[in-house]
Design an enzyme around this catalytic site. Structure first.
Site, mmCIF file in Angstrom:
data_model
loop_
_atom_site.group_PDB
_atom_site.id
_atom_site.type_symbol
_atom_site.label_atom_id
_atom_site.label_comp_id
_atom_site.label_asym_id
_atom_site.label_seq_id
_atom_site.Cartn_x
_atom_site.Cartn_y
_atom_site.Cartn_z
ATOM 1 N N TYR A 172 -23.512 -14.174 51.836
ATOM 2 C CA TYR A 172 -23.664 -15.595 52.156
ATOM 3 C C TYR A 172 -22.582 -16.038 53.137
ATOM 4 O O TYR A 172 -22.856 -16.725 54.124
ATOM 5 C CB TYR A 172 -23.599 -16.414 50.873
ATOM 6 C CG TYR A 172 -23.790 -17.898 51.084
ATOM 7 C CD1 TYR A 172 -25.042 -18.433 51.350
ATOM 8 C CD2 TYR A 172 -22.704 -18.773 51.015
ATOM 9 C CE1 TYR A 172 -25.222 -19.795 51.550
ATOM 10 C CE2 TYR A 172 -22.866 -20.134 51.202
ATOM 11 C CZ TYR A 172 -24.128 -20.639 51.469
ATOM 12 O OH TYR A 172 -24.290 -21.987 51.667
ATOM 13 N N SER A 189 -21.221 -23.770 56.000
ATOM 14 C CA SER A 189 -20.689 -23.873 54.642
ATOM 15 C C SER A 189 -19.179 -23.732 54.703
ATOM 16 O O SER A 189 -18.635 -23.133 55.646
ATOM 17 C CB SER A 189 -21.267 -22.759 53.765
ATOM 18 O OG SER A 189 -20.541 -22.619 52.552
#
Length: 260
Positions: free
Chosen positions: A157, A144
């Site tokens: 995350y 990501s």
């Protein structure tokens, strides 16, 4: 020459019941791959398989919790027994968490770690021996933009995707002489069912307003489509990308370089 074909290659895609994983599974099957879907939600995986078969492709679904190493090893062994090899592994399975350090409980942290980090490790661990024996393979992990820059309220995350990025580099380095390529991709926001569910839960009645606000955080002015991420994944897993390993590819609408 037909570019980016995966004819008769055996591809394992985790988390392919929806979102990016589903788009990757469809794309790879359309390019001739024999796709094996690993999905915690078996019903979601079955839906993807039905779509692939209706389009003339080949696919099977295997129910599995990627956080459980014993389960993963068993399923990968079964796939190898069915197909004789695993040429491609795409690790798409993952979960999100919203919160900064002080609002991330130990349980939240552990849950994200188990799926995003340990799940990616488990799947790579389960296929690497087979790939070595057969003379090579390709691993693609989904990281990501959060692995490279600070994003508000994404502590756990970001931790997990940073680990995915560095695991990718380590595997690429360690197995380059075994003809195993390992790369990762780093999407910014992608319009998936998760985004819609997040907006419905957290902004009831303001879904469209917040969707537009989130979309504009990408300089290009919109979120990515899952199929756009799948096309990049296809290239990186194809023979045409044979000189590419140990790389992280942002697919972010300018998020990393053009946000001022």
């Amino acid at each position: 020459m037909s570019l980016f074909r995966l004819d008769n290659k055996v591809a394992v895609v985790t988390g392919a019941g929806s979102g990016i994983g589903q788009a990757v599974a469809r794309c790879f099957a359309a390019q001739g791959a024999i796709v094996h879907i690993i999905e915690l939600n078996e019903d979601g995986g079955k839906g993807t398989v039905e779509e692939i078969k209706a389009a003339g492709g080949q696919a099977q679904v295997h129910a599995c919790n990627v956080a459980m190493q014993e389960e993963v090893i068993k399923i990968m062994g079964a796939i190898q027994a069915i197909s004789g090899r695993i040429d491609i592994l795409v690790n798409c399975a993952g979960i999100a968490h919203i919160g900064k350090l002080e609002t991330t409980s130990e349980a939240d942290f552990e849950r994200v770690f188990q799926v995003n980090v340990k799940g990616t490790y488990n799947c790579m661990y389960a296929v690497i021996g087979q790939m070595k024996e057969q003379g090579g393979g390709v691993i693609l992990n989904v990281a990501s933009v959060a692995s490279s820059v600070g994003i508000p309220d994404r502590f756990a995350y970001s931790m997990s995707k940073g680990a995915v990025l560095t695991m990718t580099l380590s595997v690429a380095k360690d197995y380059i002489h075994d003809n195993i390529r390992c790369n990762c991709i780093s999407p910014a926001r992608v319009h998936t069912p998760f985004v819609d569910g997040f907006l419905q839960k957290n902004y009831p009645g303001r879904e469209q307003e917040m969707f537009e606000k989130l979309s504009k955080t990408q300089p290009i002015g919109r979120m990515a489509r899952p199929d756009e991420v799948a096309w990049l994944s296809l290239y990186l897993c194809s023979d045409q990308a044979g000189f590419v390993t140990g790389c992280d590819y942002p697919i972010d609408g300018g998020f990393l370089k053009l946000n001022n």
